[in-house]
Design a protein around this motif. Sequence first.
Motif, short mmCIF file in Angstrom:
data_model
loop_
_atom_site.label_atom_id
_atom_site.label_comp_id
_atom_site.label_asym_id
_atom_site.label_seq_id
_atom_site.Cartn_x
_atom_site.Cartn_y
_atom_site.Cartn_z
N SER A 1 34.24 36.67 34.46
CA SER A 1 35.08 35.49 34.74
C SER A 1 34.67 34.32 33.87
O SER A 1 35.53 33.57 33.36
CB SER A 1 34.99 35.11 36.21
OG SER A 1 35.51 36.12 37.05
N LYS B 1 46.82 35.45 36.81
CA LYS B 1 46.16 34.33 37.48
C LYS B 1 44.73 34.19 36.99
O LYS B 1 44.10 35.15 36.55
CB LYS B 1 46.17 34.54 38.99
CG LYS B 1 47.57 34.56 39.59
CD LYS B 1 47.50 34.76 41.10
CE LYS B 1 48.90 34.78 41.71
NZ LYS B 1 48.86 34.98 43.18
N GLU B 2 44.22 32.96 37.10
CA GLU B 2 42.87 32.69 36.61
C GLU B 2 41.83 33.58 37.29
O GLU B 2 40.90 34.05 36.65
CB GLU B 2 42.52 31.21 36.85
CG GLU B 2 41.14 30.84 36.35
CD GLU B 2 40.83 29.37 36.58
OE1 GLU B 2 39.68 28.96 36.29
OE2 GLU B 2 41.72 28.64 37.07
N ARG C 1 41.62 37.22 35.60
CA ARG C 1 41.40 37.41 34.16
C ARG C 1 40.16 38.26 33.88
O ARG C 1 40.05 38.89 32.84
CB ARG C 1 41.28 36.06 33.47
CG ARG C 1 42.59 35.27 33.45
CD ARG C 1 42.37 33.87 32.93
NE ARG C 1 43.60 33.07 33.04
CZ ARG C 1 43.65 31.75 32.94
NH1 ARG C 1 42.53 31.07 32.71
NH2 ARG C 1 44.80 31.12 33.05
N GLN D 1 39.47 31.45 27.03
CA GLN D 1 40.68 30.65 27.23
C GLN D 1 40.49 29.25 26.63
O GLN D 1 41.40 28.71 26.00
CB GLN D 1 40.99 30.54 28.72
CG GLN D 1 41.49 31.84 29.35
CD GLN D 1 42.94 32.10 29.03
OE1 GLN D 1 43.77 31.20 29.04
NE2 GLN D 1 43.27 33.35 28.71
N ASP E 1 36.93 32.48 31.00
CA ASP E 1 37.18 31.04 30.97
C ASP E 1 36.84 30.47 29.60
O ASP E 1 37.59 29.64 29.06
CB ASP E 1 36.35 30.35 32.05
CG ASP E 1 36.57 28.84 32.08
OD1 ASP E 1 37.63 28.42 32.57
OD2 ASP E 1 35.68 28.11 31.59
#
Length: 271
Positions: A142, A164-165, A168, A149, A146
């Motif tokens: 995760s 959705k976050e 990911r 991204q 992040d």
Amino acid sequence: MRKGVNSECEELERQLKEKHGQEIAALNGDIVPDIDDVPELEESTLGTPEENSVNDVTETLGKTTISESVPAEDGQPKKRNRQKDRLARRAAEQEAAIEAAEIEAANQPDPKAIEHAKLQQEFKTHSLVEKLIRPDGHCLFSAVADQLQQAGIPLGADSDTELKEGERYKVVRKAAARYIEGHPDDFAAFLDEPLTAYVEKIRDTAEWGGHLELLALAKTYNVEIHVLQNGGAQTIEPGEGEGNRTEKIWLAFYRHGFGLGEHYNSLRKAP
């Protein structure tokens, strides 16, 4: 003279019996009036060795206490509850041990506080702020998702623009597993189980990720991964031949800061 001494002994024995009776009644829960202590014999009544011997016996009787077995209401001996005594003694010992352990722990350095202070200093040095990641077993993937991204790097062919976050990490997990599976010679020697089984765990379960997964992700996404931690920063480079552009991503690694154990957070550039 002997008659006087015998009279004194009889009086002392009577008072001693009354005293014993009072103690027995107290043990049984009865309320009884106090009686005076057994008086001492005057020096004028003592003198000869024989009389002193009688006085010694009298003093011995006066010091005698109720034995462990005393008459109960039904006439049977009432014994002390040795098991209850042992339990009480054991509870007291455990309480003392707990208190001693608490005192010792209070005097020990707090690894959580030390780690937190060190990482905060590192964040400030590199002008970074922390993005908290949920500690659920997927934290490494995760956190990397992040960071990718934030850097504008696509997660891969498995990603979805509507993903959705909180989901990911699944794409990043698959990417790490796929790279490890495709390069067995680089990873098999570091595993305690067959590579196939390990790849399945990384891809399909909440198995924690570590250095091997960071290496696989650095090569997959051609990024230089910097991990800030207490004890010195760690850098995982993608190696040669992975492309011209190498983006840096930043993670924070905790050993003590979270209840589940080791944990990764994402680090973003400070505004």
